[in-house]
Motif scaffolding. Structure first.
Motif, PDB file in Angstrom:
ATOM      1  N   UNK A  57      14.083   6.340 -36.152  1.00  0.00           N
ATOM      2  CA  UNK A  57      14.793   7.525 -35.639  1.00  0.00           C
ATOM      3  C   UNK A  57      13.957   8.790 -35.838  1.00  0.00           C
ATOM      4  N   UNK A  58      13.251   8.857 -36.969  1.00  0.00           N
ATOM      5  CA  UNK A  58      12.392  10.027 -37.253  1.00  0.00           C
ATOM      6  C   UNK A  58      11.291  10.126 -36.201  1.00  0.00           C
ATOM      7  N   UNK A  59      10.644   8.976 -35.910  1.00  0.00           N
ATOM      8  CA  UNK A  59       9.593   8.972 -34.878  1.00  0.00           C
ATOM      9  C   UNK A  59      10.156   9.358 -33.505  1.00  0.00           C
ATOM     10  N   UNK A  60      11.378   8.864 -33.244  1.00  0.00           N
ATOM     11  CA  UNK A  60      12.009   9.188 -31.952  1.00  0.00           C
ATOM     12  C   UNK A  60      12.262  10.688 -31.820  1.00  0.00           C
ATOM     13  N   UNK A  61      12.741  11.311 -32.902  1.00  0.00           N
ATOM     14  CA  UNK A  61      13.020  12.748 -32.880  1.00  0.00           C
ATOM     15  C   UNK A  61      11.731  13.559 -32.692  1.00  0.00           C
ATOM     16  N   UNK A  62      10.667  13.134 -33.374  1.00  0.00           N
ATOM     17  CA  UNK A  62       9.376  13.820 -33.213  1.00  0.00           C
ATOM     18  C   UNK A  62       8.920  13.720 -31.756  1.00  0.00           C
ATOM     19  N   UNK A  63       9.085  12.531 -31.191  1.00  0.00           N
ATOM     20  CA  UNK A  63       8.699  12.323 -29.782  1.00  0.00           C
ATOM     21  C   UNK A  63       9.511  13.213 -28.858  1.00  0.00           C
ATOM     22  N   UNK A  64      10.836  13.330 -29.113  1.00  0.00           N
ATOM     23  CA  UNK A  64      11.718  14.167 -28.281  1.00  0.00           C
ATOM     24  C   UNK A  64      11.258  15.617 -28.319  1.00  0.00           C
ATOM     25  N   UNK A  65      10.901  16.112 -29.528  1.00  0.00           N
ATOM     26  CA  UNK A  65      10.450  17.497 -29.663  1.00  0.00           C
ATOM     27  C   UNK A  65       9.168  17.714 -28.870  1.00  0.00           C
ATOM     28  N   UNK A  66       8.222  16.792 -28.999  1.00  0.00           N
ATOM     29  CA  UNK A  66       6.935  16.924 -28.299  1.00  0.00           C
ATOM     30  C   UNK A  66       7.114  16.842 -26.780  1.00  0.00           C
ATOM     31  N   UNK A  67       7.982  15.930 -26.342  1.00  0.00           N
ATOM     32  CA  UNK A  67       8.248  15.813 -24.897  1.00  0.00           C
ATOM     33  C   UNK A  67       8.896  17.091 -24.384  1.00  0.00           C
ATOM     34  N   UNK A  68       9.806  17.650 -25.182  1.00  0.00           N
ATOM     35  CA  UNK A  68      10.462  18.906 -24.793  1.00  0.00           C
ATOM     36  C   UNK A  68       9.450  20.026 -24.591  1.00  0.00           C
ATOM     37  N   UNK A  69       8.496  20.132 -25.505  1.00  0.00           N
ATOM     38  CA  UNK A  69       7.446  21.160 -25.383  1.00  0.00           C
ATOM     39  C   UNK A  69       6.622  20.920 -24.122  1.00  0.00           C
ATOM     40  N   UNK A  70       6.307  19.650 -23.849  1.00  0.00           N
ATOM     41  CA  UNK A  70       5.521  19.310 -22.656  1.00  0.00           C
ATOM     42  C   UNK A  70       6.267  19.613 -21.375  1.00  0.00           C
ATOM     43  N   UNK A  71       7.554  19.265 -21.315  1.00  0.00           N
ATOM     44  CA  UNK A  71       8.360  19.515 -20.114  1.00  0.00           C
ATOM     45  C   UNK A  71       8.468  21.006 -19.850  1.00  0.00           C
ATOM     46  N   UNK A  72       8.693  21.787 -20.929  1.00  0.00           N
ATOM     47  CA  UNK A  72       8.778  23.244 -20.772  1.00  0.00           C
ATOM     48  C   UNK A  72       7.475  23.796 -20.205  1.00  0.00           C
ATOM     49  N   UNK A  73       6.335  23.249 -20.676  1.00  0.00           N
ATOM     50  CA  UNK A  73       5.037  23.693 -20.163  1.00  0.00           C
ATOM     51  C   UNK A  73       4.861  23.382 -18.684  1.00  0.00           C
ATOM     52  N   UNK A  74       5.295  22.178 -18.269  1.00  0.00           N
ATOM     53  CA  UNK A  74       5.179  21.775 -16.853  1.00  0.00           C
ATOM     54  C   UNK A  74       6.037  22.685 -15.970  1.00  0.00           C
ATOM     55  N   UNK A  75       7.252  22.995 -16.420  1.00  0.00           N
ATOM     56  CA  UNK A  75       8.133  23.868 -15.644  1.00  0.00           C
ATOM     57  C   UNK A  75       7.537  25.277 -15.515  1.00  0.00           C
ATOM     58  N   UNK A  76       6.869  25.751 -16.565  1.00  0.00           N
ATOM     59  CA  UNK A  76       6.230  27.066 -16.498  1.00  0.00           C
ATOM     60  C   UNK A  76       5.081  27.073 -15.490  1.00  0.00           C
ATOM     61  N   UNK A  77       4.357  25.950 -15.418  1.00  0.00           N
ATOM     62  CA  UNK A  77       3.274  25.832 -14.424  1.00  0.00           C
ATOM     63  C   UNK A  77       3.850  25.906 -13.011  1.00  0.00           C
ATOM     64  N   UNK A  78       4.983  25.226 -12.790  1.00  0.00           N
ATOM     65  CA  UNK A  78       5.635  25.271 -11.477  1.00  0.00           C
ATOM     66  C   UNK A  78       6.085  26.694 -11.133  1.00  0.00           C
ATOM     67  N   UNK A  79       6.575  27.411 -12.155  1.00  0.00           N
ATOM     68  CA  UNK A  79       6.963  28.803 -11.939  1.00  0.00           C
ATOM     69  C   UNK A  79       5.763  29.642 -11.497  1.00  0.00           C
ATOM     70  N   UNK A  80       4.646  29.434 -12.169  1.00  0.00           N
ATOM     71  CA  UNK A  80       3.426  30.191 -11.834  1.00  0.00           C
ATOM     72  C   UNK A  80       2.992  29.922 -10.399  1.00  0.00           C
TER      73      UNK A  80
END
Length: 543
Positions: A57-80
């Motif tokens: 579960x700890x590894x899963x949560x770390x993965x969720x946080x990292x994926x969240x950061x990545x998704x936010x970055x991709x959406x910002x690129x689309x905005x640009x």
């Protein structure tokens, strides 16, 4: 002239890009939601760490946080990408807007303005381009970040709702109190910036005058005076920004103190665990950063609104109306008549002329010959449709200019004004100005005006590039190019203002004979005091 405020101009522009802005805001909402994964994930991770056990579960949560950061970055690129498309479109729109408007501005609107200076305002398009990403992306991201952050904090404790209301109230008061003053000082600063740019252009244009009068240093003193005014106005604007930033520093201390005190008390009273406290701290930091970003964007907002104000000065100038549908027949000679015509320059009380009745028959060779200041040049501009009468009427072949198609009028006109109308381009472009004229007809005109030998002597012939204003080109050649432009398309009405003053006497007589020759079907109206013109004229008009 329209009096739209800069804010209304901004809204009017943004309405053109509703679908794109809707996409940007949609991405901002998702980015705000995804960013919540960071504090929530860290809260859960800390809670797992407190158990002292390492689990999947700890590894899963770390993965969720990292994926969240990545998704936010991709959406910002689309905005640009979306904002970049908007920026390119704004540049193209502005370029064509300026190019379209300059030739069509009413003469009375620009009589008291140096029109080339207005072109400098196009560079405010670049200011809008640079400021738009911050307005569309930073404001949307910060706003949703603050909203979702306060929403999450309210889940932890109702005390944080009060803190959220305080943040919103303080931001509103800050914008309300300083916003209008900041915009006013920004526009004032921009005014002096353009005044200095215009004066530097004048120094460049009349550089020889200042070079030969260098000991006076007049140009430096005037530059210094305008620069001092600019620096004073900029200092006034900076003080507004400084007051905003000082207010934010105090505001940031207040928010940080509030979360530390309230969060600490909640932890001590066991109403919040350590994981929630750390997550709340992260959310507060995100909110503070978002508020700081909003305040920093205000400087860009001032610049963008000021840019709209400057560009609006150009786009608000009235254009010549072109509602007429009547067309002059192509195979009929042209004749003109004025009926009780009155004209008054803008800002003047006395009319230049009033109740003028004048008839110029077809194929006339008319010379306007009067004292300086009687309105000869203005009368010629009225005939050309450049100036409009205050009252009365002007008719071409019994068709009033008010109902005459401007396109039809321009096709009939050949014009030579006293002002230098050479633009940077080839000799061919300067003569034809985009019109379709056969090569045979063009060469015949060059031969008649004795331009053929000069052009043949140039390495690139008709494709030789002329400098702006015809620099490095003999004045007599410039005047012949003006004449070629006026007659190459076979006009029915030929209007000329001192067209041969720079041409040698011997050539001048030949050209006068050519232009007044009966074989040409045009109606000729010329302003001149030259005896040769008067001898060849069929009528003389005195104002």
């Amino acid at each position: 002239m329209s009096t739209l405020s800069p804010v209304k101009r901004l809204w009017r522009l943004l309405k053109l890009y509703k679908p794109e802005i809707r996409q940007i805001y949609t991405y901002a909402v998702f980015i705000g939601l995804v960013n919540l994964s960071l504090p929530l994930g860290i809260q859960a991770i800390i809670n797992f760490l407190q158990t002292g056990e390492l689990s999947s579960s700890w590894f899963f949560l770390v993965t969720v946080v990292l994926v969240g950061i990545g998704v936010a970055g991709i959406l910002q690129v689309l905005q640009l990408r979306i904002v970049e498309n908007i920026q390119q479109d704004i540049f193209a729109r502005s370029a064509f807007e300026f190019a379209f408007r300059f030739p069509k501005m009413k003469a009375k609107e620009v009589d008291s303005i140096h029109a080339p200076e207005l072109a400098n305002r196009f560079f405010d398009t670049l200011t809008i381009q640079k400021g738009l990403p911050k307005i569309l992306i930073d404001i949307s991201l910060s706003t949703f970040q603050i909203f979702f952050g306060l929403l999450l904090l309210s889940v932890y404790s109702l005390y944080f709702i009060g803190m959220g209301l305080v943040i919103i109230l303080v931001l509103y008061l800050l914008v309300k109190i300083t916003g209008e003053v900041g915009l006013k000082t920004s526009i004032e600063e921009s005014k002096y910036k353009y005044r200095l740019a215009h004066w530097l252009e004048e120094i460049g244009r009349a550089r020889r005058t200042f070079q030969l009068n260098d000991p006076s240093s007049f140009h430096l003193k005037k530059s210094d005076n305008i620069t001092v005014d600019y620096i004073n106005s900029r200092e006034s604007h900076f003080k507004v920004l400084l007051d905003q930033f000082k207010s934010f520093v105090g505001f940031k201390i207040l928010i940080a103190a509030g979360i530390l005190v309230v969060g600490g008390l909640l932890v001590f009273n066991q109403q919040m665990n350590i994981g929630q406290f750390v997550a709340a701290e992260i959310v507060i930091i995100l909110i503070i950063n978002s508020v700081e970003k909003l305040l920093r964007v205000w400087d860009n907002i001032y610049d963008v609104l000021t840019a709209f104000d400057k560009i609006g000065f150009v786009t608000d100038l009235e254009l010549q109306e072109n509602q007429g549908q009547e067309v002059v027949s192509s195979d009929v000679d042209c004749y003109l008549s004025f009926k009780k015509a009155t004209f008054r320059h803008k800002g003047q009380t006395a009319p230049l002329f009033s109740d003028l009745d004048l008839k110029i028959p077809a194929r006339a060779r008319a010379v306007l010959n009067s004292k300086t200041g009687t309105g000869k040049s203005t009368l010629l501009q009225i005939m050309a449709g450049v100036q409009d009468l205050e009252s009365g009427d002007i008719l071409l072949n019994d068709i009033s200019y008010s109902v005459l198609s401007r396109k039809s009028l321009h096709q009939k006109l050949g014009i030579v004004f006293a002002s230098n109308q050479i633009f940077e381009g080839s000799i061919r472009e300067n003569i034809l100005v985009g019109r379709e004229v056969s090569e045979k007809a063009l060469l015949a005109v060059l031969r008649d005006l004795e331009l053929e030998d000069y052009i043949k002597g140039l390495p690139n012939g008709l494709e030789t590039i002329l400098d702006s204003g015809g620099r490095r080109t003999p004045r007599c050649i410039i005047q012949k190019i003006h004449l070629a432009r006026a007659i190459c398309h076979g006009p029915g009405l030929l209007l000329m203002e001192d067209p041969l003053v720079n041409i040698p006497l011997e050539e001048r007589s030949k050209l006068i004979n050519f232009l007044t020759d009966d074989r040409h079907p045009w109606t000729l109206i010329v302003i001149s005091d030259d005896e040769e013109w008067l001898k060849k004229s069929t009528m003389t008009v005195k104002l």
